[in-house]
Design an enzyme around this catalytic site. Structure first.
Site, PDB file in Angstrom:
ATOM      1  N   SER A 293       0.641  -1.218  -0.075  1.00  0.00           N
ATOM      2  CA  SER A 293       0.094   0.137   0.196  1.00  0.00           C
ATOM      3  C   SER A 293       0.951   1.372   0.073  1.00  0.00           C
ATOM      4  CB  SER A 293      -0.954  -0.012   1.241  1.00  0.00           C
ATOM      5  OG  SER A 293      -1.778   1.008   1.068  1.00  0.00           O
ATOM      6  N   ASP A 304      10.073   5.138  -9.935  1.00  0.00           N
ATOM      7  CA  ASP A 304       9.587   5.620 -11.343  1.00  0.00           C
ATOM      8  C   ASP A 304      10.103   6.981 -11.662  1.00  0.00           C
ATOM      9  OD1 ASP A 304       8.122   3.608 -11.733  1.00  0.00           O
ATOM     10  OD2 ASP A 304       6.291   4.546 -11.646  1.00  0.00           O
ATOM     11  N   LYS A 318      -0.164  -4.043  -3.508  1.00  0.00           N
ATOM     12  CA  LYS A 318      -1.685  -3.650  -3.223  1.00  0.00           C
ATOM     13  C   LYS A 318      -1.864  -2.025  -3.987  1.00  0.00           C
ATOM     14  CE  LYS A 318      -4.946  -2.437   0.545  1.00  0.00           C
ATOM     15  NZ  LYS A 318      -4.811  -0.889   0.373  1.00  0.00           N
TER      16      LYS A 318
END
Length: 553
Positions: A293, A304, A318
């Site tokens: 999460s 990223d 998740k």
């Protein structure tokens, strides 16, 4: 009528027809809902009126609600008024109580982990203390949640607790409850001479402030050359807290994630809103299979954005967002409202709960069906299965002996005994399980009571039965089985020596915890941490770090 007017009329007509179609669909769905609710209501009334025994309405309805929600996903859940306090603790990290973990064991309740500086710790509660009485009432086999409820309460109220302390006897304590603020950063400090290490265990309302405090302190230290944010075992929490923490390492206004829901109000983009603490210092994020999460938002977005090298093992996967909706009678529906997409555009959700097998089970998305995305510097990353680290770490395998030592509380009980016999130990940095301590542990284990999971013996027995059934059990086969039986027979003392390193690490953590609490536990675990070894190796050649991020130096 000219062509332009015709197109306008046709467009309006299509919109009206579309709205009518949508309205018809909505009306049909609403009718189905009403009909099924009426059926359920009538069914329960009939059961209540005619069933042979009395029904427990609360239990029956909550069972029905639970079964329905489990068929959706594991994160959509009903929280009754009775469980609201526990739910709020998860999000705020605060509650009124004494500040200690408790466990259930053999039908009794025990204190397992007093928090440093808490009323429980200041009163002298120790791990291993068996709870006997609370406010004059015998606890007996009371359920753990009920025991927890009795220990919690308003600030500045007193709770009287009697514990049965091993090797001591009954001890009575009066503990004044306080506002317990669980620290999401149990430890930060300098590791391996130059690593500014921060342990973050959850994402609650205090997480961002505590991480910032640690980060500011560490970056002032000239010895610190890199920051390591440890999210291993961190199951997540508040999304906003994750965004704030990412914002400490990237420029203000950086997009961290996009949340997309079925309805418009649940679709939004999150960007950092504060000035960063440091956008240049080399950054490593540690993750494992229990990082989920909000942990994955932090690790995935920093990956990223090519701001951090991710070290460890693939995260949980998740990619769903939940919010709370009020229900009648002070209940709450914790409901999944959206999926989130990190800066590369990927969704890291590992399981599609809308696609179930005939038996209702679900599976992780196979790697072969995941898609390639690209980081800011063009590195390939994939969706559909958590965050894959840039550097994989291999941890020692936990053998059955070590597993049994933890499962059956041998390590815990030995540490309890050790604490009763030793008022102090060396500083955690200097403590070790030496020959004397380990030999005491070996003598502490009673071979007659030790429940050994005899995997080899059981496997050999099954193989012997199969060989006999299939007709392979001749004299030569019997001889081979007899030899294998001798070779694979467990020798407890020999196995304790063979696996001493791993077992010593387990014992050291248990013992240190009793003197230096969660901070000491964390420091002890880091002494032999392969992930920190991987960070040291990464920075042995400074160019390697930047190479991992797709940066040429």
């Amino acid at each position: 009528m000219n062509a332009r007017i015709k197109k306008m009329i046709l467009g309006v007509a299509l919109c009206v027809l579309g709205a009518m179609s949508l309205s018809a669909t909505d009306a049909k769905r609403d009718t189905e809902i009403v009909r099924n609710l009426d059926t359920f209501n009538s069914l329960y009334k009939e059961l209540n009126a005619f069933y042979v025994d009395s029904l427990d309405a609360k239990k029956n309805i909550e069972t029905a609600i639970g079964a329905m929600l489990r068929s959706i996903d594991p994160y959509t859940e009903y929280v009754s008024a009775n469980n609201l306090d526990d739910y709020r603790v998860l999000s705020t990290g605060e509650y009124g109580g004494i500040g200690s973990g408790i466990i259930s064991r053999d039908g009794s309740s025990y204190f397992s982990e007093p928090y440093e500086g808490s009323p429980a710790a200041l009163a002298g509660i120790r791990p291993g203390d068996k709870i006997v009485m609370i406010d004059g009432d015998s606890i007996g086999s009371m359920a753990l949640d009920k025991v927890s409820e009795r220990l919690k309460g308003e600030q500045n109220t007193t709770v009287k607790v009697v514990v049965d302390r091993p090797y001591v006897g009954n001890v009575e304590m009066s503990i004044v409850r306080k506002k317990i603020k669980q620290n999401p950063v149990p430890y930060y400090g300098v590791q391996r001479d130059s690593i500014g290490y921060i342990s973050l265990t959850t994402f609650n309302a205090n997480s961002a402030a505590e991480v910032k405090k640690a980060l500011l302190d560490l970056t002032k230290n000239k010895a610190v050359k890199t920051i390591a944010l440890d999210l291993r075992g961190n199951g997540g929490g508040l999304l906003e807290s994750a965004v704030q923490i990412v914002g400490m390492f990237v420029p203000k206004g950086t997009e961290v994630l996009t949340q997309k829901g079925r309805i418009k109000q649940n679709t939004r983009t999150y960007k950092t809103t504060q000035e960063p603490v440091d956008t240049k210092i080399p950054l490593v994020v540690l993750i494992d299979g229990s990082s989920a999460s909000s942990s994955e938002i932090v690790a995935g977005s920093l990956q990223d954005l090519d701001r951090a090298v991710i070290v460890g093992n693939r995260s949980y996967g998740k990619g769903l967002v939940q919010t709370s909706r009020p229900l009648p009678y002070d209940g709450i529906l914790h409901v999944t409202i959206a999926k989130y997409y990190i800066p590369s555009g990927r969704l890291i959700q590992a399981i599609d709960y809308s696609r179930r097998k005939a038996d209702g089970s679900v599976e992780r998305i196979p790697d072969s069906l995941t898609n390639v995305f690209h980081t800011a510097n063009g590195r390939e990353v994939r969706d559909g299965g958590g965050i894959t680290p840039d550097i994989e770490v291999e941890y020692p395998k936990v053998n059955r002996l070590a597993y049994n030592i933890v499962r059956d509380y041998w390590a815990m009980d030995f540490a309890t005994k050790y604490r009763s016999e030793h008022e102090t130990i060396p500083a955690v940095e200097d403590f070790e399980v030496n020959d004397s301590i380990y030999n005491q542990f070996k003598a502490f284990i009673n071979p007659e009571k030790f429940q050994y999971d005899k995997v080899c013996e059981d496997g050999l027995k099954q193989l012997r039965e199969v060989a006999d059934t299939e007709g392979y059990m001749n004299d030569s086969t019997k001889e081979v089985f007899a030899q294998l039986e001798k070779l694979l027979k467990h020798d407890l003392q020999k196995d304790l020596d063979l696996h001493r390193k791993l077992i010593s690490q387990i014992l050291a953590v248990e013992i240190v915890q009793r003197y230096y609490y969660q901070r000491g536990e964390c420091i002890q675990e880091l002494k032999d941490d392969p992930a920190l070894d991987a960070i040291v190796k990464l920075f042995s050649d400074p160019r390697e770090y930047y190479s991992k991020l797709g940066i040429k130096k």
